[in-house]
Structure formats: structure tokens, C-alpha cells
Design a protein around this motif. Sequence first.
Motif, PDB file in Angstrom:
ATOM      1  N   GLN B 259       0.871  -1.170   0.000  1.00 11.22           N
ATOM      2  CA  GLN B 259       0.000   0.000   0.000  1.00 11.22           C
ATOM      3  C   GLN B 259       0.903   1.212   0.000  1.00 11.22           C
ATOM      4  OE1 GLN B 259      -4.162   0.384   1.134  1.00 11.22           O
ATOM      5  NE2 GLN B 259      -3.248  -0.117  -0.797  1.00 11.22           N
ATOM      6  N   PHE B 260       0.461   2.260  -0.603  1.00  9.29           N
ATOM      7  CA  PHE B 260       1.249   3.493  -0.634  1.00  9.29           C
ATOM      8  C   PHE B 260       2.643   3.225  -1.201  1.00  9.29           C
ATOM      9  CE2 PHE B 260      -1.390   3.427   3.290  1.00  9.29           C
ATOM     10  CZ  PHE B 260      -2.384   4.268   2.836  1.00  9.29           C
ATOM     11  N   GLY B 261       2.701   2.304  -2.180  1.00  8.12           N
ATOM     12  CA  GLY B 261       3.966   2.070  -2.871  1.00  8.12           C
ATOM     13  C   GLY B 261       4.975   1.179  -2.165  1.00  8.12           C
ATOM     14  N   SER B 262       4.633   0.666  -0.992  1.00 10.84           N
ATOM     15  CA  SER B 262       5.604  -0.228  -0.319  1.00 10.84           C
ATOM     16  C   SER B 262       4.887  -1.410   0.311  1.00 10.84           C
ATOM     17  CB  SER B 262       6.307   0.495   0.831  1.00 10.84           C
ATOM     18  OG  SER B 262       6.723   1.754   0.463  1.00 10.84           O
ATOM     19  N   LYS B 263       5.674  -2.406   0.642  1.00  9.42           N
ATOM     20  CA  LYS B 263       5.119  -3.481   1.462  1.00  9.42           C
ATOM     21  C   LYS B 263       4.832  -2.868   2.833  1.00  9.42           C
ATOM     22  CE  LYS B 263       6.633  -7.472  -0.909  1.00  9.42           C
ATOM     23  NZ  LYS B 263       6.044  -7.108  -2.213  1.00  9.42           N
ATOM     24  N   ILE B 264       3.651  -3.121   3.370  1.00  2.00           N
ATOM     25  CA  ILE B 264       3.301  -2.448   4.639  1.00  2.00           C
ATOM     26  C   ILE B 264       4.219  -2.881   5.783  1.00  2.00           C
ATOM     27  CG2 ILE B 264       0.911  -1.990   3.983  1.00  2.00           C
ATOM     28  CD1 ILE B 264       0.041  -4.314   5.778  1.00  2.00           C
ATOM     29  N   GLY B 265       4.892  -3.996   5.606  1.00  2.00           N
ATOM     30  CA  GLY B 265       5.840  -4.453   6.619  1.00  2.00           C
ATOM     31  C   GLY B 265       7.047  -3.543   6.759  1.00  2.00           C
ATOM     32  N   GLN B 271       6.128  -2.447  12.351  1.00  2.00           N
ATOM     33  CA  GLN B 271       7.235  -3.313  12.770  1.00  2.00           C
ATOM     34  C   GLN B 271       7.355  -3.318  14.291  1.00  2.00           C
ATOM     35  OE1 GLN B 271      10.802  -2.041  10.829  1.00  2.00           O
ATOM     36  NE2 GLN B 271      10.248  -2.980   8.874  1.00  2.00           N
ATOM     37  N   HIS B 272       7.246  -2.153  14.886  1.00  2.00           N
ATOM     38  CA  HIS B 272       7.362  -2.074  16.343  1.00  2.00           C
ATOM     39  C   HIS B 272       6.255  -2.854  17.027  1.00  2.00           C
ATOM     40  CE1 HIS B 272      10.000   1.819  16.471  1.00  2.00           C
ATOM     41  NE2 HIS B 272      10.607   0.783  15.920  1.00  2.00           N
ATOM     42  N   ARG B 273       5.033  -2.711  16.514  1.00  2.00           N
ATOM     43  CA  ARG B 273       3.917  -3.427  17.137  1.00  2.00           C
ATOM     44  C   ARG B 273       4.088  -4.933  16.978  1.00  2.00           C
ATOM     45  NH1 ARG B 273      -0.572   0.245  14.455  1.00  2.00           N
ATOM     46  NH2 ARG B 273      -1.957  -1.543  14.682  1.00  2.00           N
ATOM     47  N   ALA B 274       4.564  -5.343  15.824  1.00  2.00           N
ATOM     48  CA  ALA B 274       4.772  -6.780  15.604  1.00  2.00           C
ATOM     49  C   ALA B 274       5.868  -7.298  16.524  1.00  2.00           C
ATOM     50  CB  ALA B 274       5.132  -7.038  14.140  1.00  2.00           C
ATOM     51  N   ALA B 275       6.943  -6.521  16.658  1.00  2.00           N
ATOM     52  CA  ALA B 275       8.053  -6.956  17.506  1.00  2.00           C
ATOM     53  C   ALA B 275       7.626  -7.025  18.967  1.00  2.00           C
ATOM     54  CB  ALA B 275       9.234  -6.007  17.336  1.00  2.00           C
ATOM     55  N   GLN B 276       6.818  -6.075  19.379  1.00  2.00           N
ATOM     56  CA  GLN B 276       6.303  -6.067  20.755  1.00  2.00           C
ATOM     57  C   GLN B 276       5.474  -7.321  21.012  1.00  2.00           C
ATOM     58  OE1 GLN B 276       6.965  -3.568  22.983  1.00  2.00           O
ATOM     59  NE2 GLN B 276       5.826  -4.631  24.572  1.00  2.00           N
ATOM     60  N   LEU B 277       4.624  -7.633  20.056  1.00  2.00           N
ATOM     61  CA  LEU B 277       3.761  -8.803  20.196  1.00  2.00           C
ATOM     62  C   LEU B 277       4.592 -10.091  20.220  1.00  2.00           C
ATOM     63  CD1 LEU B 277       0.846  -9.527  20.502  1.00  2.00           C
ATOM     64  CD2 LEU B 277       0.530  -9.186  18.056  1.00  2.00           C
ATOM     65  N   PHE B 278       5.645 -10.099  19.433  1.00  2.00           N
ATOM     66  CA  PHE B 278       6.548 -11.258  19.431  1.00  2.00           C
ATOM     67  C   PHE B 278       7.058 -11.524  20.840  1.00  2.00           C
ATOM     68  CE2 PHE B 278       9.655 -14.228  18.003  1.00  2.00           C
ATOM     69  CZ  PHE B 278      10.803 -13.983  18.750  1.00  2.00           C
ATOM     70  N   GLU B 323      -4.833  -6.824  16.949  1.00  2.00           N
ATOM     71  CA  GLU B 323      -3.829  -6.417  15.970  1.00  2.00           C
ATOM     72  C   GLU B 323      -3.980  -7.222  14.675  1.00  2.00           C
ATOM     73  OE1 GLU B 323      -2.424  -3.689  16.207  1.00  2.00           O
ATOM     74  OE2 GLU B 323      -0.570  -3.717  17.362  1.00  2.00           O
ATOM     75  N   GLY B 324      -4.351  -8.487  14.816  1.00  2.00           N
ATOM     76  CA  GLY B 324      -4.545  -9.331  13.633  1.00  2.00           C
ATOM     77  C   GLY B 324      -5.579  -8.730  12.702  1.00  2.00           C
ATOM     78  N   VAL B 325      -6.689  -8.298  13.274  1.00  2.00           N
ATOM     79  CA  VAL B 325      -7.742  -7.691  12.452  1.00  2.00           C
ATOM     80  C   VAL B 325      -7.266  -6.340  11.917  1.00  2.00           C
ATOM     81  CG1 VAL B 325     -10.064  -6.653  12.533  1.00  2.00           C
ATOM     82  CG2 VAL B 325      -9.664  -8.883  13.550  1.00  2.00           C
ATOM     83  N   GLN B 326      -6.736  -5.509  12.812  1.00  2.00           N
ATOM     84  CA  GLN B 326      -6.349  -4.151  12.431  1.00  2.00           C
ATOM     85  C   GLN B 326      -5.302  -4.143  11.342  1.00  2.00           C
ATOM     86  OE1 GLN B 326      -7.781  -1.394  13.382  1.00  2.00           O
ATOM     87  NE2 GLN B 326      -6.356   0.155  12.629  1.00  2.00           N
ATOM     88  N   MET B 327      -4.276  -4.996  11.487  1.00  2.00           N
ATOM     89  CA  MET B 327      -3.176  -4.976  10.525  1.00  2.00           C
ATOM     90  C   MET B 327      -3.574  -5.564   9.185  1.00  2.00           C
ATOM     91  SD  MET B 327       0.392  -5.527  12.458  1.00  2.00           S
ATOM     92  CE  MET B 327       0.843  -4.664  13.948  1.00  2.00           C
ATOM     93  N   HIS B 328      -4.631  -6.359   9.159  1.00  2.57           N
ATOM     94  CA  HIS B 328      -5.122  -6.860   7.885  1.00  2.57           C
ATOM     95  C   HIS B 328      -6.021  -5.843   7.198  1.00  2.57           C
ATOM     96  CE1 HIS B 328      -3.704 -10.935   8.983  1.00  2.57           C
ATOM     97  NE2 HIS B 328      -3.704 -11.139   7.682  1.00  2.57           N
ATOM     98  N   GLY B 329      -6.257  -4.717   7.842  1.00  3.00           N
ATOM     99  CA  GLY B 329      -6.993  -3.627   7.212  1.00  3.00           C
ATOM    100  C   GLY B 329      -8.350  -4.044   6.696  1.00  3.00           C
ATOM    101  N   GLY B 330      -8.656  -3.559   5.521  1.00  2.03           N
ATOM    102  CA  GLY B 330      -9.978  -3.763   4.952  1.00  2.03           C
ATOM    103  C   GLY B 330     -10.446  -5.198   4.871  1.00  2.03           C
ATOM    104  N   ILE B 331      -9.543  -6.134   4.532  1.00  2.00           N
ATOM    105  CA  ILE B 331     -10.021  -7.512   4.465  1.00  2.00           C
ATOM    106  C   ILE B 331     -10.150  -8.120   5.858  1.00  2.00           C
ATOM    107  CG2 ILE B 331      -9.373  -8.241   2.149  1.00  2.00           C
ATOM    108  CD1 ILE B 331      -6.865  -9.486   3.390  1.00  2.00           C
ATOM    109  N   GLY B 332      -9.405  -7.566   6.803  1.00  2.00           N
ATOM    110  CA  GLY B 332      -9.440  -8.129   8.159  1.00  2.00           C
ATOM    111  C   GLY B 332     -10.797  -8.053   8.812  1.00  2.00           C
TER     112      GLY B 332
END
Lengths: 66, 369
Positions: B259-265, B271-278, B323-332
Motif C-alpha cells: 500500500q502506498f507504494g511499499s510493502k506495509i511491513g 514493525q514495532h507493534r509486531a516486535a512487541q507482540l513477538f 492487531e490481527g484484524v487491524q493490521m489486515h486492514g480492509g479484508i481483516g
Amino acid sequence: MYGTELNKLRQELYMAIGSTDALNFDTDSKGALVRNWLRSKANSIEGGTTEVQLNIIAKRILGLPA
Amino acid sequence: MILNEEQQLLKDSAKLLLSENAPMSALRAMRDAGDDHMPELWSKMSEAGWPGIVIPDAYSGLEFGYVGAGVVLEEMGRTLALSPFLSSAVVAASLINQLGSEQQKEKYLPGIATGELTAVLAADETGFFDLSTIETTASASGDDYVLSGNKRGVIDGHNADLLLVVTGGDAGMSVFAVESGAEGVTSKTRLIVDSQRAADITLDNVTVSGDALLGSLGGASEAMEFTIDVAAACSAAEMLGISIETFERTVGYLKEREQFGSKIGTFQGLQHRAAQLFAEIEVSKSAVLAALQALDANSEKRSVLASMAKAKCSKVVRNATEEGVQMHGGIGMTDEFDIGFFMKRAAVCRQAYGDYHFHADRFATLRGY
């Protein structure tokens, strides 16, 4: 952004207070609590996600560098 | 803190059995058909001997222990498999094993171990798990007892053959094994958000024979504490599985979605939220394993560790699934996409057998606060 995130917290609180009764998914109004909870998750995505709103605040309002 | 070879083998075989017999599509199919259980899955689980995992060998169980139950539940959490495994094979069986007489154990445990008989703990009366507010009474009537009261929100209570009814009042805390079809027992089943059912059960002067009383009248407190420990640790294992699966799917999406020209990752915020959850999930794995091992060792720390695991995993699963729902955005947020199903199941797991607040409070009380 602030409102939708606050609403998510509010719905989580309702669910916590609501006990196992709040898990009801009946189609009549009794199920409304859990449906509001579910709907609130979508509110922070539709019309521009919370993340996009935060970006806008950071760049446009606070003028932080891109 | 790692699994031994046998436990790892069980985990691997559980992964295989569940991916073959309980993929997400099976849950959807059950839901869309309006069904309330998965008989074929239970049949496969019974063939594998899982309903006997914590039941002693003397009563036809596998006597594998609670770490075994936990690894199976973790894998079940990953596929959202629906079965009476936790409610019957783990929680109810543990209570009967702890409190029942030799005759009672011989009467009920073999049936539970083969999966033919299902039992469920009927304790909650207010919708919250709280043994101190139990008002269901048991009055002696000759050699029999007459039970009256209401139980609310018994998850999996709609199909169980046997209700383990907790009574209170002047007689003290007791547990009775009541057949769900007994006269005076009525049950109202409600559909809950993850497509399971919860039952509100009314006992209207239900007469049961003296041998339905597990253990002694007023003598159930200690066994109930043990059962809370079992339910907490094992429910935490399921929530851990839900967290891990949701997290893995989400990280996968972050790596693909553009999205917005880049991989959202690439976005640092995500990244910070994912790392925190890890980090939270890693800690949860330790908490769950410690609690399960303490049960197997019958350690004096088991209650503290069990409540700690349940409280911790309740928080983490809430975070992971949101976070799973939120990070999947519209399809989530759609029904067509699977991620929302994890969030719905998590809501139920968080409530069952004591929510975050119950277990945080129990942990604090046990630690002397």
C-alpha cells in the motif's frame, strides 16, 4: 482516530463487564453488545485506518519530517 | 523449559490430525449449517485417545499429563477446532479424578476417556466465574439430595451428558454429578459469538441419589481450586495457540501486502507493534509451560502459575487478535477472511473459567497482597 480507538476501548470494557452474557450472538437486540464490539474493530479501519490518521497528524499537524 | 520427546511427538501428531480434520473451513461449514458441534472431529480425537490424556491409566486414560493436554490445546487454538476436549476431557475429568470416590471414578472416567461420555463443570451463576457467589443449594432428603438453582453461561453445556453442578449455601461447597436429562433440569442454549453455544441451566428440585455427590458434602473447595488451576493453565494454552497462529498470519500479511507504494511491513509503526507482540508471545509460551509442568509435578506453585498464565494469555490474545484484524486492514474486518474468527474465539476463551480480572486477583491474593 481518537474517537474510534476510544470506542474500541469502551466496547472492550462493556464486554468485560458483560460477563458470559455479553458473548450472545442472537440476531435480535439482545446480541447488540457483541455486535457493537465487533463493529468497533472495523471503525478503526474504514475511512482511513488509525495508522493513516496518525501519519496525517504527524506530518500535517505536527510537521514531522517525511 | 522445553518439551520432552514424547510431548513433542504428541504436538506434531496433534498438528497433523487437526490440519486434516479441523481446518478453518470445517468451522465455517459448521457455523453456516447452524450446527453446534463437530462429531467427526470428536470421533477422530477419540480414536487418537485424546479424551483420556489426563485420565489415569487405571480408568482407561492415557495418563499423559497436563503438558500433553496443553500442547493439544495449543494446536486446537491454532485451527480453532471445536470440541468438548477442554470442558469434558480436561476440566470435568480432572474434577472427578480429584474429588470422586473409587466407584465414581470407575463409573465416569472410562466413558470420558473414550469420548463416549461428555461432562461439563456447571459453576458460574452470575455470568462471571466466582465460587464465592454460588447460591445453588443441595438439601438432604433421606439418602438422596435435592438440588435447586441456576447456572449461567456454561460453555459447552448444551450437549454434555453429565453436569458437574457446584452447590453452596449452609452445606458448604459440594459437587454433584447430575445427568443432563434428569427430571427438573432445563437448559436454554444460546448462540455465542464464536459459533459455540452456552447453556443457562435451571435445576428445579432435582433429586439425585447419594452417590451423585462427589466426595463429601461441603468438602469440594480444595478439589475446586485444583480444577481452577487446570482450567486456567489449559485454557491459557488454547489462547496461546490462537495468539501464535494469528500472529504468524499477520506477519505473513505484513510481508506481502503493498500500500502506498511499499510493502506495509516496511512501516516502522507496524514493525514495532509486531516486535512487541513477538516478545509478549514468547513470554506467554514460558508462562503456559511453567503452569502445565507445575500441574504435572503437583507443585505448590501450581495455582500461582496457573492464574498467572491465564491472566497473561488473556491480555496477549486480546492484543494479538485485535492487531490481527487491524493490521489486515480492509479484508481483516470481513467475514470472508479468516482472521476475525480468531478474535471471536479469543473473546470466549478470555471469559471462560475466570477472566483476566479474576485470575489477576487470584494471583495477587495467593502472593499475599
